[in-house]
Scaffold this motif. Structure first.
Motif, PDB file in Angstrom:
ATOM      1  N   LEU A 116       0.821  -1.208   0.000  1.00  8.34           N
ATOM      2  CA  LEU A 116       0.000   0.000   0.000  1.00  8.34           C
ATOM      3  C   LEU A 116       0.858   1.262   0.000  1.00  8.34           C
ATOM      4  O   LEU A 116       0.451   2.295  -0.537  1.00  8.34           O
ATOM      5  CB  LEU A 116      -0.939  -0.010   1.213  1.00  8.34           C
ATOM      6  CG  LEU A 116      -2.041  -1.083   1.175  1.00  8.34           C
ATOM      7  CD1 LEU A 116      -2.783  -1.141   2.503  1.00  8.34           C
ATOM      8  CD2 LEU A 116      -3.024  -0.818   0.035  1.00  8.34           C
ATOM      9  N   ARG A 117       2.041   1.182   0.593  1.00  8.99           N
ATOM     10  CA  ARG A 117       2.915   2.353   0.613  1.00  8.99           C
ATOM     11  C   ARG A 117       3.616   2.547  -0.731  1.00  8.99           C
ATOM     12  O   ARG A 117       3.605   3.627  -1.305  1.00  8.99           O
ATOM     13  CB  ARG A 117       3.966   2.212   1.725  1.00  8.99           C
ATOM     14  CG  ARG A 117       4.841   3.468   1.880  1.00  8.99           C
ATOM     15  CD  ARG A 117       5.877   3.332   2.991  1.00  8.99           C
ATOM     16  NE  ARG A 117       6.922   2.375   2.623  1.00  8.99           N
ATOM     17  CZ  ARG A 117       7.045   1.165   3.151  1.00  8.99           C
ATOM     18  NH1 ARG A 117       6.182   0.748   4.078  1.00  8.99           N
ATOM     19  NH2 ARG A 117       8.023   0.362   2.780  1.00  8.99           N
ATOM     20  N   LYS A 118       4.205   1.475  -1.253  1.00 11.71           N
ATOM     21  CA  LYS A 118       4.964   1.591  -2.493  1.00 11.71           C
ATOM     22  C   LYS A 118       4.065   1.632  -3.730  1.00 11.71           C
ATOM     23  O   LYS A 118       4.392   2.288  -4.719  1.00 11.71           O
ATOM     24  CB  LYS A 118       5.925   0.411  -2.616  1.00 11.71           C
ATOM     25  CG  LYS A 118       7.011   0.388  -1.539  1.00 11.71           C
ATOM     26  CD  LYS A 118       7.883  -0.850  -1.683  1.00 11.71           C
ATOM     27  CE  LYS A 118       8.956  -0.892  -0.597  1.00 11.71           C
ATOM     28  NZ  LYS A 118       9.782  -2.128  -0.699  1.00 11.71           N
ATOM     29  N   GLY A 119       2.950   0.945  -3.668  1.00  9.29           N
ATOM     30  CA  GLY A 119       2.079   0.866  -4.838  1.00  9.29           C
ATOM     31  C   GLY A 119       1.143   2.043  -4.997  1.00  9.29           C
ATOM     32  O   GLY A 119       0.457   2.150  -6.021  1.00  9.29           O
ATOM     33  N   PHE A 120       1.102   2.931  -3.997  1.00  8.59           N
ATOM     34  CA  PHE A 120       0.156   4.040  -4.055  1.00  8.59           C
ATOM     35  C   PHE A 120       0.831   5.376  -3.772  1.00  8.59           C
ATOM     36  O   PHE A 120       0.247   6.271  -3.161  1.00  8.59           O
ATOM     37  CB  PHE A 120      -1.016   3.782  -3.096  1.00  8.59           C
ATOM     38  CG  PHE A 120      -1.866   2.634  -3.542  1.00  8.59           C
ATOM     39  CD1 PHE A 120      -2.959   2.834  -4.359  1.00  8.59           C
ATOM     40  CD2 PHE A 120      -1.526   1.340  -3.198  1.00  8.59           C
ATOM     41  CE1 PHE A 120      -3.728   1.770  -4.804  1.00  8.59           C
ATOM     42  CE2 PHE A 120      -2.280   0.257  -3.636  1.00  8.59           C
ATOM     43  CZ  PHE A 120      -3.386   0.475  -4.443  1.00  8.59           C
ATOM     44  N   SER A 121       2.058   5.497  -4.267  1.00  9.36           N
ATOM     45  CA  SER A 121       2.729   6.803  -4.237  1.00  9.36           C
ATOM     46  C   SER A 121       1.952   7.742  -5.147  1.00  9.36           C
ATOM     47  O   SER A 121       1.239   7.300  -6.063  1.00  9.36           O
ATOM     48  CB  SER A 121       4.170   6.680  -4.717  1.00  9.36           C
ATOM     49  OG  SER A 121       4.191   6.263  -6.080  1.00  9.36           O
ATOM     50  N   LYS A 122       2.071   9.038  -4.918  1.00  9.87           N
ATOM     51  CA  LYS A 122       1.297   9.991  -5.708  1.00  9.87           C
ATOM     52  C   LYS A 122       1.640   9.923  -7.190  1.00  9.87           C
ATOM     53  O   LYS A 122       0.752  10.035  -8.047  1.00  9.87           O
ATOM     54  CB  LYS A 122       1.510  11.409  -5.176  1.00  9.87           C
ATOM     55  CG  LYS A 122       0.854  11.626  -3.814  1.00  9.87           C
ATOM     56  CD  LYS A 122       0.726  13.090  -3.469  1.00  9.87           C
ATOM     57  CE  LYS A 122      -0.087  13.250  -2.184  1.00  9.87           C
ATOM     58  NZ  LYS A 122      -0.319  14.668  -1.833  1.00  9.87           N
ATOM     59  N   SER A 123       2.899   9.708  -7.502  1.00 11.13           N
ATOM     60  CA  SER A 123       3.290   9.633  -8.915  1.00 11.13           C
ATOM     61  C   SER A 123       2.654   8.424  -9.594  1.00 11.13           C
ATOM     62  O   SER A 123       2.165   8.514 -10.733  1.00 11.13           O
ATOM     63  CB  SER A 123       4.816   9.570  -9.040  1.00 11.13           C
ATOM     64  OG  SER A 123       5.330   8.456  -8.330  1.00 11.13           O
ATOM     65  N   LEU A 124       2.617   7.288  -8.898  1.00  6.60           N
ATOM     66  CA  LEU A 124       2.010   6.090  -9.469  1.00  6.60           C
ATOM     67  C   LEU A 124       0.492   6.246  -9.571  1.00  6.60           C
ATOM     68  O   LEU A 124      -0.130   5.781 -10.537  1.00  6.60           O
ATOM     69  CB  LEU A 124       2.369   4.865  -8.630  1.00  6.60           C
ATOM     70  CG  LEU A 124       2.037   3.500  -9.241  1.00  6.60           C
ATOM     71  CD1 LEU A 124       2.618   3.370 -10.641  1.00  6.60           C
ATOM     72  CD2 LEU A 124       2.524   2.376  -8.345  1.00  6.60           C
ATOM     73  N   GLN A 125      -0.114   6.895  -8.596  1.00  6.26           N
ATOM     74  CA  GLN A 125      -1.552   7.143  -8.663  1.00  6.26           C
ATOM     75  C   GLN A 125      -1.896   7.995  -9.884  1.00  6.26           C
ATOM     76  O   GLN A 125      -2.876   7.717 -10.585  1.00  6.26           O
ATOM     77  CB  GLN A 125      -2.034   7.848  -7.396  1.00  6.26           C
ATOM     78  CG  GLN A 125      -2.096   6.967  -6.164  1.00  6.26           C
ATOM     79  CD  GLN A 125      -2.696   7.704  -4.982  1.00  6.26           C
ATOM     80  OE1 GLN A 125      -3.803   8.235  -5.059  1.00  6.26           O
ATOM     81  NE2 GLN A 125      -1.970   7.744  -3.872  1.00  6.26           N
ATOM     82  N   TRP A 126      -1.098   9.036 -10.145  1.00  8.07           N
ATOM     83  CA  TRP A 126      -1.344   9.881 -11.314  1.00  8.07           C
ATOM     84  C   TRP A 126      -1.225   9.070 -12.603  1.00  8.07           C
ATOM     85  O   TRP A 126      -2.042   9.203 -13.519  1.00  8.07           O
ATOM     86  CB  TRP A 126      -0.367  11.058 -11.348  1.00  8.07           C
ATOM     87  CG  TRP A 126      -0.812  12.217 -10.510  1.00  8.07           C
ATOM     88  CD1 TRP A 126      -0.220  12.695  -9.377  1.00  8.07           C
ATOM     89  CD2 TRP A 126      -1.963  13.048 -10.742  1.00  8.07           C
ATOM     90  NE1 TRP A 126      -0.929  13.771  -8.879  1.00  8.07           N
ATOM     91  CE2 TRP A 126      -1.996  14.014  -9.695  1.00  8.07           C
ATOM     92  CE3 TRP A 126      -2.961  13.075 -11.710  1.00  8.07           C
ATOM     93  CZ2 TRP A 126      -2.990  14.982  -9.621  1.00  8.07           C
ATOM     94  CZ3 TRP A 126      -3.952  14.040 -11.630  1.00  8.07           C
ATOM     95  CH2 TRP A 126      -3.959  14.985 -10.597  1.00  8.07           C
ATOM     96  N   LEU A 127      -0.199   8.225 -12.670  1.00  7.17           N
ATOM     97  CA  LEU A 127      -0.007   7.398 -13.858  1.00  7.17           C
ATOM     98  C   LEU A 127      -1.207   6.485 -14.080  1.00  7.17           C
ATOM     99  O   LEU A 127      -1.746   6.391 -15.201  1.00  7.17           O
ATOM    100  CB  LEU A 127       1.268   6.566 -13.713  1.00  7.17           C
ATOM    101  CG  LEU A 127       1.548   5.557 -14.849  1.00  7.17           C
ATOM    102  CD1 LEU A 127       1.726   6.282 -16.178  1.00  7.17           C
ATOM    103  CD2 LEU A 127       2.752   4.700 -14.524  1.00  7.17           C
ATOM    104  N   MET A 128      -1.661   5.821 -13.023  1.00  8.91           N
ATOM    105  CA  MET A 128      -2.795   4.900 -13.147  1.00  8.91           C
ATOM    106  C   MET A 128      -4.083   5.648 -13.474  1.00  8.91           C
ATOM    107  O   MET A 128      -4.929   5.141 -14.233  1.00  8.91           O
ATOM    108  CB  MET A 128      -2.947   4.102 -11.849  1.00  8.91           C
ATOM    109  CG  MET A 128      -1.805   3.146 -11.574  1.00  8.91           C
ATOM    110  SD  MET A 128      -1.705   1.826 -12.806  1.00  8.91           S
ATOM    111  CE  MET A 128      -3.102   0.817 -12.330  1.00  8.91           C
ATOM    112  N   LEU A 129      -4.248   6.846 -12.931  1.00  9.40           N
ATOM    113  CA  LEU A 129      -5.442   7.637 -13.221  1.00  9.40           C
ATOM    114  C   LEU A 129      -5.469   8.051 -14.691  1.00  9.40           C
ATOM    115  O   LEU A 129      -6.518   7.972 -15.352  1.00  9.40           O
ATOM    116  CB  LEU A 129      -5.494   8.871 -12.326  1.00  9.40           C
ATOM    117  CG  LEU A 129      -6.722   9.787 -12.498  1.00  9.40           C
ATOM    118  CD1 LEU A 129      -8.011   9.028 -12.203  1.00  9.40           C
ATOM    119  CD2 LEU A 129      -6.609  11.021 -11.608  1.00  9.40           C
ATOM    120  N   ILE A 130      -4.341   8.466 -15.213  1.00  9.84           N
ATOM    121  CA  ILE A 130      -4.259   8.853 -16.626  1.00  9.84           C
ATOM    122  C   ILE A 130      -4.574   7.652 -17.521  1.00  9.84           C
ATOM    123  O   ILE A 130      -5.340   7.766 -18.490  1.00  9.84           O
ATOM    124  CB  ILE A 130      -2.861   9.426 -16.949  1.00  9.84           C
ATOM    125  CG1 ILE A 130      -2.677  10.776 -16.260  1.00  9.84           C
ATOM    126  CG2 ILE A 130      -2.674   9.568 -18.457  1.00  9.84           C
ATOM    127  CD1 ILE A 130      -1.252  11.302 -16.295  1.00  9.84           C
TER     128      ILE A 130
END
Length: 385
Positions: free
Chosen positions: A242-256
């Motif tokens: 949950l910490r490594k997989g949900f960094s803000k940069s990764l969240q932005w990538l997945m949202l895009i």
């Protein structure tokens, strides 16, 4: 104990909005007033994707609540669960569905639209509606005018609710196994539609259209929602993930990526043709559930307007189709059938969304709320769903 997940109300509304955009575009295209044909491609799958988002969201929320109840009491109170679902789903479904089944044929006939007022047809439609089997009627029986088609997905949800607590009890110590089984069954249901036509004289398209309307085709969506709930419920065991997989940069990538998939910018035609892209949707939306409720979520949907729209999203989904159709007829009478960007690409979809939301709001406040107020009597874990 009360559970509330931030941002999920806003996501509910987004799911409903995707479906509205699909049907508004469908009516524009059907009546040949679409000024931007490229929007047909952009919105061709938003209805299906919006419904898939609803299914993942349902799997997530219901699973988390049942896991919480099971942890507190050691079991699941089936009676209370089913009463809560009845109070949430049945009042609007039955009032709207019965009303439309009985009234719409005569209203359409008065408007000189294709309709049948044969009481045998109306009675058949009403029979499947009352059994929460409209999806089965559409899949296996001759098509009748007057079917409240939009309720097909609500019927799948009810069929899911009927089975889900039983499965969670049976697999209570093997939920990962349950997830694998659901993924496998979802895959097999789609593979069946590809393989059978190779050996038998049956249309692949017919099989796909039939399978799409059945619960088996949606198991990977509900199952992924359950897996996300399981991870969140056992968050202590998944701290690193949950910490490594949900960094803000990764969240932005997945949202895009999610947005690009939703509007068919990222699309593999052969995968979408056979609905194997449901697994992509499941993965993206499962991630979205966990990202939405994480402490460092990039989403900010806790605004009053999004919370209100999410609260009435069920009504938005149920009411939008006839509203879109009637508005199109009204717009054509007033403005004609010219391909106007201002009228049909801006005013029409905005009107569809706004009028649907207004009607859904009053339905919620004046009708649905009466039943929802009774629902909490049967809830150990308090929530609004």
């Amino acid at each position: 104990m009360k559970i509330y997940f931030k941002n999920l109300d806003g996501i509910r509304f987004i799911a409903a909005l995707l479906v509205i955009l699909h049907h508004a575009q469908f009516f524009k295209s059907h009546f040949k007033v679409d000024a931007f044909p490229f929007l047909n491609e952009a919105f061709v799958s938003t209805g299906r994707i919006g419904v898939n988002l609803f299914f993942v969201l349902s799997g997530f929320l219901i699973s988390y609540l049942l896991l919480s109840e099971q942890a507190q009491t050691g079991t699941i109170n089936f009676k209370n669960f089913y009463v809560r679902r009845i109070l949430r789903i049945w009042p609007l479904y039955l009032a709207y569905g019965i009303g439309l089944t009985l009234i719409a044929p005569f209203m359409f006939k008065a408007l000189h639209l294709p309709a049948t007022t044969d009481w045998l047809v109306i009675g058949t439609n009403l029979f499947f509606l009352l059994l929460f089997a409209v999806n089965i009627q559409l899949a296996f029986f001759p098509y009748n005018n007057g079917i409240v088609e939009i309720t097909w997905s609500v019927c799948i949800e009810e069929q899911f609710y009927l089975l889900w607590p039983l499965l969670l009890i049976f697999f209570r110590k093997r939920l990962k196994t349950l997830f694998i089984i659901l993924i496998g069954l979802g895959f097999i249901s789609k593979l069946f539609c590809v393989i059978v036509p190779l050996y038998y004289n049956v249309s692949t398209t017919h099989l796909l259209e039939t399978s799409y309307l059945l619960l088996f085709d949606k198991l990977e969506l509900f199952g992924t929602g359950m897996l996300a709930a399981y991870i969140l419920f056992h968050r202590e065991a998944y701290t690193n993930f949950l910490r490594k997989g949900f960094s803000k940069s990764l969240q932005w990538l997945m949202l895009i990526i999610t947005v690009l998939v939703a509007f068919s910018v990222l699309k593999i035609p052969v995968v979408s043709k056979y609905y194997f892209d449901h697994f992509i949707h499941a993965a993206l939306f499962g991630y979205l559930m966990l990202a939405a409720v994480s402490e460092n979520s990039i989403l900010n949907l806790e605004q009053p307007v999004f919370k209100t729209l999410g609260k009435i999203s069920y009504g938005i989904y149920m009411f939008h189709t006839p509203i879109c159709q009637l508005l199109m007829m009204g717009f054509q009478r007033i403005f004609g059938a010219q391909k106007s960007v201002l009228i049909y690409e801006l005013l029409y979809p905005v009107a569809c969304v706004m009028i649907t939301c207004i009607i859904a709001y009053f339905s919620y406040e004046w009708y649905e709320k009466r039943f929802l107020s009774m629902k909490q009597k049967y809830a150990l874990v308090k929530t609004r769903i």
